[in-house]
Design a protein around this motif. Structure first.
Motif, PDB file in Angstrom:
ATOM      1  N   ILE A 116       0.833  -1.208   0.000  1.00 35.31           N
ATOM      2  CA  ILE A 116       0.000   0.000   0.000  1.00 35.31           C
ATOM      3  C   ILE A 116       0.869   1.260   0.000  1.00 35.31           C
ATOM      4  O   ILE A 116       0.525   2.253  -0.631  1.00 35.31           O
ATOM      5  CB  ILE A 116      -1.006  -0.015   1.182  1.00 35.31           C
ATOM      6  CG1 ILE A 116      -2.058   1.069   1.033  1.00 35.31           C
ATOM      7  CG2 ILE A 116      -0.292   0.074   2.520  1.00 35.31           C
ATOM      8  CD1 ILE A 116      -3.090   0.791  -0.020  1.00 35.31           C
ATOM      9  N   GLU A 117       2.018   1.202   0.668  1.00 30.85           N
ATOM     10  CA  GLU A 117       2.918   2.366   0.713  1.00 30.85           C
ATOM     11  C   GLU A 117       3.503   2.681  -0.656  1.00 30.85           C
ATOM     12  O   GLU A 117       3.877   3.823  -0.920  1.00 30.85           O
ATOM     13  CB  GLU A 117       4.067   2.136   1.700  1.00 30.85           C
ATOM     14  CG  GLU A 117       3.659   2.085   3.143  1.00 30.85           C
ATOM     15  CD  GLU A 117       3.320   0.685   3.647  1.00 30.85           C
ATOM     16  OE1 GLU A 117       3.185   0.517   4.865  1.00 30.85           O
ATOM     17  OE2 GLU A 117       3.174  -0.247   2.812  1.00 30.85           O
ATOM     18  N   ASP A 120       2.213  13.113  -6.528  1.00 29.12           N
ATOM     19  CA  ASP A 120       1.818  14.082  -5.505  1.00 29.12           C
ATOM     20  C   ASP A 120       0.533  13.582  -4.880  1.00 29.12           C
ATOM     21  O   ASP A 120      -0.518  13.589  -5.519  1.00 29.12           O
ATOM     22  CB  ASP A 120       1.599  15.472  -6.117  1.00 29.12           C
ATOM     23  CG  ASP A 120       2.905  16.112  -6.552  1.00 29.12           C
ATOM     24  OD1 ASP A 120       3.948  15.752  -5.983  1.00 29.12           O
ATOM     25  OD2 ASP A 120       2.875  16.957  -7.455  1.00 29.12           O
ATOM     26  N   GLY A 121       0.612  13.104  -3.660  1.00 29.73           N
ATOM     27  CA  GLY A 121      -0.591  12.651  -2.974  1.00 29.73           C
ATOM     28  C   GLY A 121      -0.851  11.174  -3.118  1.00 29.73           C
ATOM     29  O   GLY A 121       0.062  10.382  -3.282  1.00 29.73           O
ATOM     30  N   PRO A 124      -5.112   7.178  -7.245  1.00 28.54           N
ATOM     31  CA  PRO A 124      -6.537   7.411  -7.522  1.00 28.54           C
ATOM     32  C   PRO A 124      -7.475   6.429  -6.811  1.00 28.54           C
ATOM     33  O   PRO A 124      -8.590   6.807  -6.438  1.00 28.54           O
ATOM     34  CB  PRO A 124      -6.631   7.264  -9.044  1.00 28.54           C
ATOM     35  CG  PRO A 124      -5.274   7.643  -9.532  1.00 28.54           C
ATOM     36  CD  PRO A 124      -4.315   7.162  -8.476  1.00 28.54           C
ATOM     37  N   ILE A 125      -7.049   5.199  -6.608  1.00 26.71           N
ATOM     38  CA  ILE A 125      -7.890   4.249  -5.878  1.00 26.71           C
ATOM     39  C   ILE A 125      -8.026   4.687  -4.423  1.00 26.71           C
ATOM     40  O   ILE A 125      -9.125   4.654  -3.853  1.00 26.71           O
ATOM     41  CB  ILE A 125      -7.326   2.816  -5.971  1.00 26.71           C
ATOM     42  CG1 ILE A 125      -7.344   2.340  -7.427  1.00 26.71           C
ATOM     43  CG2 ILE A 125      -8.108   1.857  -5.065  1.00 26.71           C
ATOM     44  CD1 ILE A 125      -6.575   1.042  -7.663  1.00 26.71           C
ATOM     45  N   GLN A 126      -6.935   5.121  -3.822  1.00 25.40           N
ATOM     46  CA  GLN A 126      -6.986   5.604  -2.442  1.00 25.40           C
ATOM     47  C   GLN A 126      -7.871   6.845  -2.336  1.00 25.40           C
ATOM     48  O   GLN A 126      -8.660   6.978  -1.393  1.00 25.40           O
ATOM     49  CB  GLN A 126      -5.578   5.909  -1.934  1.00 25.40           C
ATOM     50  CG  GLN A 126      -4.725   4.661  -1.784  1.00 25.40           C
ATOM     51  CD  GLN A 126      -3.264   4.975  -1.576  1.00 25.40           C
ATOM     52  OE1 GLN A 126      -2.674   5.774  -2.302  1.00 25.40           O
ATOM     53  NE2 GLN A 126      -2.667   4.331  -0.574  1.00 25.40           N
TER      54      GLN A 126
END
Length: 169
Positions: free
Chosen positions: A88-89, A96-97, A100-102
């Motif tokens: 996940i990391e 930046d950020g 899109p799924i997150q």
């Protein structure tokens, strides 16, 4: 045979294992029988991957191994030799950020306690990599190995739809 001698005979010696995690090479002396989830959390301090059931039934520990979704509680150290792992990391790395799924999970309320979220996000990543425009049946099948005890799945399913729509843009 005394107890100490028996313990010495059954000790598994560490092996040098080399693999990639989130685009970075890792070489470490590890017990071949150490679980991948323990390597990630305890050795590499990548604590986004969660351990819940420990027997491959809940999906909280899901990561990508050579592009395929696996339960890291079922993968042993010797199996990751030469592998490329994404946790996940590693999803938002180089951006930046968030991935899109997150972002979609945040926007659609696809989590409550967050414990299952990293496994869910990794399952969705695997699905959308293979099937950019999945049907509802494909989404449900892809998430069937992930259990959430909090949300009732409505927000999760909306998040998958939102992420799929963004992927089409």
């Amino acid at each position: 045979m005394d107890e100490n001698h028996l313990a010495e005979q059954t000790t598994v010696k560490d092996s040098t294992i080399s693999f990639m995690v989130n685009g970075e090479r890792v070489t470490a002396a590890l017990s071949p029988a150490l679980r991948l989830v323990d390597i990630l959390r305890d050795k590499l301090m990548l604590t986004g991957t969660k351990l819940s059931c420990g027997i491959g039934r809940c999906g909280a520990c899901s990561v990508l191994m050579n592009g395929r979704l696996v339960n890291s509680c079922l993968v042993l150290a010797y199996q990751i030799e030469g592998a490329s792992l994404t946790t996940i990391e590693g999803l938002g790395k180089g951006r930046d950020g968030l991935h899109p799924i997150q972002e979609a999970f945040l926007e659609e309320g696809g989590f409550q306690c967050g414990y299952c979220t990293s496994g869910m996000v990794m399952a969705v990543k695997s699905l959308l990599d293979e099937t950019p425009q999945p049907s509802q049946e494909q989404v449900r099948e892809a998430l069937s190995g992930n259990i959430c005890r909090c949300t009732g799945y409505g927000g999760i399913l909306r998040a998958v739809d939102r992420a799929a729509c963004r992927a089409r843009m």
